[in-house]
Design a protein around this motif. Structure first.
Motif, PDB file in Angstrom:
ATOM      1  N   TYR A   1       0.894  -1.237  -0.151  1.00 18.45           N
ATOM      2  CA  TYR A   1      -0.196   0.022   0.141  1.00 18.45           C
ATOM      3  C   TYR A   1       1.137   1.232   0.013  1.00 18.45           C
ATOM      4  O   TYR A   1       1.839   1.220   0.729  1.00 18.45           O
ATOM      5  CB  TYR A   1      -0.852  -0.142   1.216  1.00 18.45           C
ATOM      6  N   PRO A   2       0.710   2.179  -0.875  1.00 18.61           N
ATOM      7  CA  PRO A   2       1.647   3.212  -1.067  1.00 18.61           C
ATOM      8  C   PRO A   2       2.095   3.968   0.103  1.00 18.61           C
ATOM      9  O   PRO A   2       1.135   4.412   0.654  1.00 18.61           O
ATOM     10  CB  PRO A   2       1.276   4.170  -2.309  1.00 18.61           C
ATOM     11  N   MET A   3       3.313   4.224   0.522  1.00 19.73           N
ATOM     12  CA  MET A   3       3.829   5.060   1.749  1.00 19.73           C
ATOM     13  C   MET A   3       5.140   5.665   1.448  1.00 19.73           C
ATOM     14  O   MET A   3       5.987   4.913   1.403  1.00 19.73           O
ATOM     15  CB  MET A   3       3.529   4.128   2.898  1.00 19.73           C
ATOM     16  N   SER A   4       5.300   6.701   1.706  1.00 18.46           N
ATOM     17  CA  SER A   4       6.727   7.288   1.105  1.00 18.46           C
ATOM     18  C   SER A   4       7.319   7.042   2.440  1.00 18.46           C
ATOM     19  O   SER A   4       6.946   7.036   3.504  1.00 18.46           O
ATOM     20  CB  SER A   4       6.559   8.756   1.279  1.00 18.46           C
ATOM     21  N   PRO A   5       8.708   6.736   2.403  1.00 21.13           N
ATOM     22  CA  PRO A   5       9.706   6.812   1.072  1.00 21.13           C
ATOM     23  C   PRO A   5       9.742   5.535   0.469  1.00 21.13           C
ATOM     24  O   PRO A   5      10.470   5.335  -0.263  1.00 21.13           O
ATOM     25  CB  PRO A   5      11.081   7.377   1.547  1.00 21.13           C
ATOM     26  N   SER A   6       8.606   4.635   0.810  1.00 21.26           N
ATOM     27  CA  SER A   6       9.148   3.179   0.225  1.00 21.26           C
ATOM     28  C   SER A   6       8.529   2.888  -1.092  1.00 21.26           C
ATOM     29  O   SER A   6       8.728   1.905  -1.835  1.00 21.26           O
ATOM     30  CB  SER A   6       8.298   2.241   1.049  1.00 21.26           C
TER      31      SER A   6
ATOM     32  N   VAL B   1       7.026  -7.343   0.680  1.00 19.78           N
ATOM     33  CA  VAL B   1       6.371  -6.232   0.730  1.00 19.78           C
ATOM     34  C   VAL B   1       7.132  -5.019   0.997  1.00 19.78           C
ATOM     35  O   VAL B   1       8.260  -5.102   1.690  1.00 19.78           O
ATOM     36  CB  VAL B   1       5.156  -6.435   2.068  1.00 19.78           C
ATOM     37  N   THR B   2       6.565  -3.730   0.689  1.00 23.79           N
ATOM     38  CA  THR B   2       7.327  -2.638   0.871  1.00 23.79           C
ATOM     39  C   THR B   2       6.366  -1.637   1.976  1.00 23.79           C
ATOM     40  O   THR B   2       5.189  -1.592   1.528  1.00 23.79           O
ATOM     41  CB  THR B   2       7.656  -1.761  -0.412  1.00 23.79           C
ATOM     42  N   THR B   3       7.113  -0.791   2.603  1.00 26.18           N
ATOM     43  CA  THR B   3       6.411  -0.151   3.300  1.00 26.18           C
ATOM     44  C   THR B   3       7.211   0.861   4.184  1.00 26.18           C
ATOM     45  O   THR B   3       8.276   0.782   4.136  1.00 26.18           O
ATOM     46  CB  THR B   3       5.448  -0.870   4.447  1.00 26.18           C
ATOM     47  N   SER B   4       6.402   1.895   5.060  1.00 29.53           N
ATOM     48  CA  SER B   4       7.126   2.571   5.842  1.00 29.53           C
ATOM     49  C   SER B   4       6.656   2.311   7.257  1.00 29.53           C
ATOM     50  O   SER B   4       5.603   1.847   7.347  1.00 29.53           O
ATOM     51  CB  SER B   4       7.188   4.135   5.465  1.00 29.53           C
ATOM     52  N   GLY B   5       6.979   3.121   8.139  1.00 26.60           N
ATOM     53  CA  GLY B   5       6.923   2.941   9.811  1.00 26.60           C
ATOM     54  C   GLY B   5       5.339   2.632  10.211  1.00 26.60           C
ATOM     55  O   GLY B   5       5.004   1.824  10.655  1.00 26.60           O
ATOM     56  N   GLY B   6       4.526   3.265   9.451  1.00 25.74           N
ATOM     57  CA  GLY B   6       3.082   3.239   9.903  1.00 25.74           C
ATOM     58  C   GLY B   6       2.445   2.150   9.565  1.00 25.74           C
ATOM     59  O   GLY B   6       1.463   1.549  10.203  1.00 25.74           O
ATOM     60  N   GLY B   7       2.685   2.034   8.106  1.00 24.90           N
ATOM     61  CA  GLY B   7       2.230   0.881   7.441  1.00 24.90           C
ATOM     62  C   GLY B   7       2.914  -0.540   8.202  1.00 24.90           C
ATOM     63  O   GLY B   7       2.016  -1.563   8.231  1.00 24.90           O
TER      64      GLY B   7
ATOM     65  N   ILE C   1      10.465  -4.808   3.331  1.00 29.75           N
ATOM     66  CA  ILE C   1      11.149  -3.518   2.900  1.00 29.75           C
ATOM     67  C   ILE C   1      10.667  -2.320   3.811  1.00 29.75           C
ATOM     68  O   ILE C   1       9.309  -2.203   3.502  1.00 29.75           O
ATOM     69  CB  ILE C   1      11.485  -3.319   1.594  1.00 29.75           C
ATOM     70  N   ASN C   2      11.414  -2.088   4.760  1.00 32.43           N
ATOM     71  CA  ASN C   2      10.913  -0.980   5.634  1.00 32.43           C
ATOM     72  C   ASN C   2      11.670   0.325   5.547  1.00 32.43           C
ATOM     73  O   ASN C   2      12.865   0.341   5.825  1.00 32.43           O
ATOM     74  CB  ASN C   2      10.815  -1.231   7.098  1.00 32.43           C
ATOM     75  N   MET C   3      11.027   1.438   4.768  1.00 35.38           N
ATOM     76  CA  MET C   3      11.932   2.634   4.537  1.00 35.38           C
ATOM     77  C   MET C   3      11.649   3.705   5.519  1.00 35.38           C
ATOM     78  O   MET C   3      10.431   4.117   5.500  1.00 35.38           O
ATOM     79  CB  MET C   3      11.827   3.255   2.956  1.00 35.38           C
ATOM     80  N   GLN C   4      12.350   3.776   6.425  1.00 30.52           N
ATOM     81  CA  GLN C   4      12.332   4.666   7.823  1.00 30.52           C
ATOM     82  C   GLN C   4      11.882   6.195   7.349  1.00 30.52           C
ATOM     83  O   GLN C   4      12.689   6.895   6.304  1.00 30.52           O
ATOM     84  CB  GLN C   4      13.053   4.644   8.882  1.00 30.52           C
ATOM     85  N   ARG C   5      11.033   6.924   8.217  1.00 30.89           N
ATOM     86  CA  ARG C   5      10.786   8.134   8.078  1.00 30.89           C
ATOM     87  C   ARG C   5      10.509   8.699   9.511  1.00 30.89           C
ATOM     88  O   ARG C   5      10.174   7.615  10.333  1.00 30.89           O
ATOM     89  CB  ARG C   5       9.844   8.720   7.034  1.00 30.89           C
TER      90      ARG C   5
ATOM     91  N   LEU D   1      16.113  -2.670   6.387  1.00 31.31           N
ATOM     92  CA  LEU D   1      15.561  -1.543   7.098  1.00 31.31           C
ATOM     93  C   LEU D   1      16.546  -0.200   6.408  1.00 31.31           C
ATOM     94  O   LEU D   1      17.833  -0.003   6.482  1.00 31.31           O
ATOM     95  CB  LEU D   1      16.181  -1.379   8.499  1.00 31.31           C
ATOM     96  N   GLY D   2      15.596   0.390   5.323  1.00 27.00           N
ATOM     97  CA  GLY D   2      16.364   1.570   4.850  1.00 27.00           C
ATOM     98  C   GLY D   2      15.820   2.829   5.398  1.00 27.00           C
ATOM     99  O   GLY D   2      15.119   2.943   6.505  1.00 27.00           O
ATOM    100  N   ASP D   3      15.938   4.022   4.369  1.00 20.04           N
ATOM    101  CA  ASP D   3      15.476   5.068   5.084  1.00 20.04           C
ATOM    102  C   ASP D   3      15.076   6.028   4.039  1.00 20.04           C
ATOM    103  O   ASP D   3      15.682   5.683   2.731  1.00 20.04           O
ATOM    104  CB  ASP D   3      16.068   5.956   6.232  1.00 20.04           C
ATOM    105  N   GLN D   4      14.591   7.178   3.948  1.00 15.36           N
ATOM    106  CA  GLN D   4      14.498   8.275   3.017  1.00 15.36           C
ATOM    107  C   GLN D   4      15.839   8.552   2.158  1.00 15.36           C
ATOM    108  O   GLN D   4      16.000   8.826   1.290  1.00 15.36           O
ATOM    109  CB  GLN D   4      13.681   9.438   3.433  1.00 15.36           C
ATOM    110  N   HIS D   5      16.859   8.763   3.138  1.00 17.28           N
ATOM    111  CA  HIS D   5      18.015   9.308   2.712  1.00 17.28           C
ATOM    112  C   HIS D   5      18.585   8.216   1.570  1.00 17.28           C
ATOM    113  O   HIS D   5      19.008   8.589   0.568  1.00 17.28           O
ATOM    114  CB  HIS D   5      18.970   9.556   3.814  1.00 17.28           C
ATOM    115  N   LEU D   6      18.682   7.105   1.889  1.00 18.75           N
ATOM    116  CA  LEU D   6      19.245   5.891   1.205  1.00 18.75           C
ATOM    117  C   LEU D   6      18.133   5.758   0.048  1.00 18.75           C
ATOM    118  O   LEU D   6      18.736   5.703  -1.231  1.00 18.75           O
ATOM    119  CB  LEU D   6      19.119   4.492   1.973  1.00 18.75           C
TER     120      LEU D   6
END
Length: 570
Positions: A219-224, A267-273, A294-298, A359-364
């Motif tokens: 489910y779309p969520m920045s920055p993933s 699956v790809t997501t960010s913290g809330g997801g 894949i969790n891209m942190q923000r 565990l990535g993040d927006q910067h990566l």
């Protein structure tokens, strides 16, 4: 002679900042320069203030720097915000009529009739092509390189717009060449070489596909989101099923269903997801269904800064999912490391039948870097699905083994029948309330850790062997810490660094071997509580010094770390 130039392109969302930046990046990469580009943008479709920093050098780069040498100001706000943060000397490129510069210090003001040239070329919307022409002349790049990229970039546009943009770029190039002939910019020449330009988002996506990905849901969520959309753009050609689910819970459960049917899934997501996926991840642990997350942190909590960076989810990923079960956690530090880690993650999820977190993040995710190449043979796809001939009858999906890993068949496999359940279960998958069964199954699952601990290399060391101060990085802080080490070594400081990509199972013995004799250990991380620092101390029982922390949604740069380091030494 080495050189290091930073270009900032600043404006508001909707002004074509991304197109302008990406074309300039392509030109520089194709000319053989080493690049590092980071993006700073607001959570808005239009308006707000955004900028891209492009660092150019003749040596490999790993992070951004704070000051810029060249500012391309697409609006007045860009000058107002960044004028006092430019290096000296510096250059500002802007439109003559819409942006004013009150010069201070050694600033070269290139006030060009950008809008007029664009209108004369056919449309005011061609203004960014005028800017590209100016930059091409300023950086002493070939105009043909720019026009070739413009033709390719605008191939789907009407012929008149394609020609208009090329005319505008040519006129911009001519304007700069005619009016600023003697302007010197500190950008040396490099041997011509077409370098690969890649972002962290693209690296993770390519790594997953090289690792045999067959199903992805999100489910779309920045920055993933970029990872999901990149894979989706290639899915048809590569036979990958890509599904945008109605929410993160469904996305997680869909991926597990596909995985149980034998398709490598993620699956790809960010913290809330990720928070919403908690129960599904627990099911992955109990049912021993391979899954890559894949969790891209923000920055959080809650919505936080949707388009900014942070390393705030380490504690969450270490413990997410009720009950106890083994898991892998990786935090790659660079786009190159992210590619190889993603391939490995796909293999390991299937080999050990556990959830694997990257565990990535927006910067990566949003930073671009140049590489010579990625070697697809360095980490190869390997299947761990059991063939029919290798399965003993009756097939026991949860057969108790010395390694803890049971033979992995999949739903739909010819003449193989088995049960998967979220309850405590017997070897053949039937629900059980027996104490002895529960005990044996818990022990079986955790015996996997013996093998998991041997997978992947331990922390990477960089710098002199017996350095007095040892910096510690994990994830995307690698680049800024590495360049800080280079900078401090040049000042004869006794420093080195150790970088963690493999976070869990924690490399205890390797860490103790490196850290035990150090007098000063300084962890650098993008959160308030020092989450990795606490993990490091807990697992090694080694006390670290005061950490360098940043929790304002921005990535580290060398100057920030050095400033904090110097305060720490007083």
């Amino acid at each position: 002679m080495s050189f290091d130039l930073t270009i900032m392109i600043a404006g508001e969302a909707g002004q074509g900042l991304n197109t302008l930046s990406s074309i300039l990046l392509k030109m520089l990469a194709q000319s053989g320069y080493h690049l590092f580009a980071s993006q700073d943008y607001m959570s808005r479709i239009r308006g707000g203030h955004n900028f891209t920093k492009i660092r150019v050098s003749n040596k490999p780069l790993y992070s951004s720097v704070s000051a810029s040498h060249l500012l391309v100001a697409l609006n007045q706000e860009s000058v107002d915000l960044h004028l006092n943060h430019l290096s000296s000397p510096s250059i500002i490129v802007h439109d003559l009529d819409t942006v004013q510069v009150n010069k201070t210090g050694e600033i070269c003001d290139i006030a060009a009739p950008i809008r007029k040239i664009a209108v004369d070329s056919g449309n005011a919307l061609y203004g960014n092509s005028v800017v590209l022409g100016i930059l091409t002349a300023l950086l002493k790049l070939e105009l043909t390189g720019l026009t070739d990229i413009l033709k390719a970039s605008f191939v789907k546009k009407a012929a008149k717009d394609r020609k208009g943009n090329i005319k505008a770029a040519t006129e911009g190039f001519r304007y700069l060449s005619d009016n600023f002939q003697n302007l010197n910019i500190p950008l040396g020449r490099v041997k011509e070489k077409n370098r690969m330009l890649i972002s962290g988002t693209e690296s993770i996506a390519l790594g997953m596909m090289a690792g045999g990905l067959r199903f992805i849901s999100a489910y779309p969520m920045s920055p993933s989101t970029g990872i999901f959309t990149y894979i989706t753009s290639k899915a048809g050609r590569l036979g990958i099923v890509s599904e945008q689910a109605e929410d993160e819970i469904a996305a997680c459960n869909m991926a597990m269903g596909a995985s149980a049917a034998g398709a490598r899934s993620a699956v790809t997501t960010s913290g809330g997801g990720l928070s919403l996926m908690c129960e599904g991840i627990s099911l992955s642990g109990m049912a021993e269904i391979p899954l890559v997350i894949i969790n891209m942190q923000r920055p959080g909590p809650a919505t936080g800064f949707p388009t900014r960076t942070a390393q705030e989810d380490l504690d969450l990923v270490l413990h997410i999912g009720h009950g106890e079960f083994p898991r892998f956690i990786f935090a790659p530090g660079t786009a190159e490391e992210a590619f190889y880690t993603s391939i490995k993650a796909m293999n390991l999820a299937e080999k050990y039948q556990v959830p694997v977190f990257i565990l990535g993040d927006q910067h990566l995710a949003d930073s671009y870097v140049t590489l010579d190449r990625l070697n697809a043979n360095k980490v190869k796809y390997k299947s761990y699905l059991a063939e029919n001939g290798a399965l003993k009858k009756p097939y026991l999906r949860y057969k108790i083994t010395r390694s803890g890993v049971s033979p992995l068949a999949h739903y739909g496999q010819d003449k193989i029948h088995f049960i998967v359940d979220s309850h405590i279960h017997t070897e053949d998958g039937h629900i059980s309330e027996e104490m002895n069964v529960a005990k044996k199954m818990v022990e079986k699952r955790f015996r996997k850790l013996n093998g998991m601990k041997k997978e992947f290399s331990g922390p990477q060391y960089y710098g002199p062997k017996n350095a007095k101060t040892l910096f510690v990085s994990w994830g995307s802080t690698y680049g800024a810490v590495r360049e800080t080490i280079d900078c401090l070594l040049a000042e004869k400081k006794s420093v080195a660094m150790v970088h963690y990509n493999k976070i869990w199972p924690f490399p205890v013995e390797e860490s103790i071997e490196i850290l035990k004799s150090r007098k000063d250990i300084c962890v650098v991380e993008n959160n308030y509580q020092g989450q990795f620092e606490r993990l490091l101390q807990r697992e090694t029982n080694i006390k670290t010094g005061k950490p360098v922390l940043r929790y304002d949604g921005r990535p580290f740069d060398v100057q920030f770390i050095i400033d904090m380091f110097e305060k720490r030494q007083k």
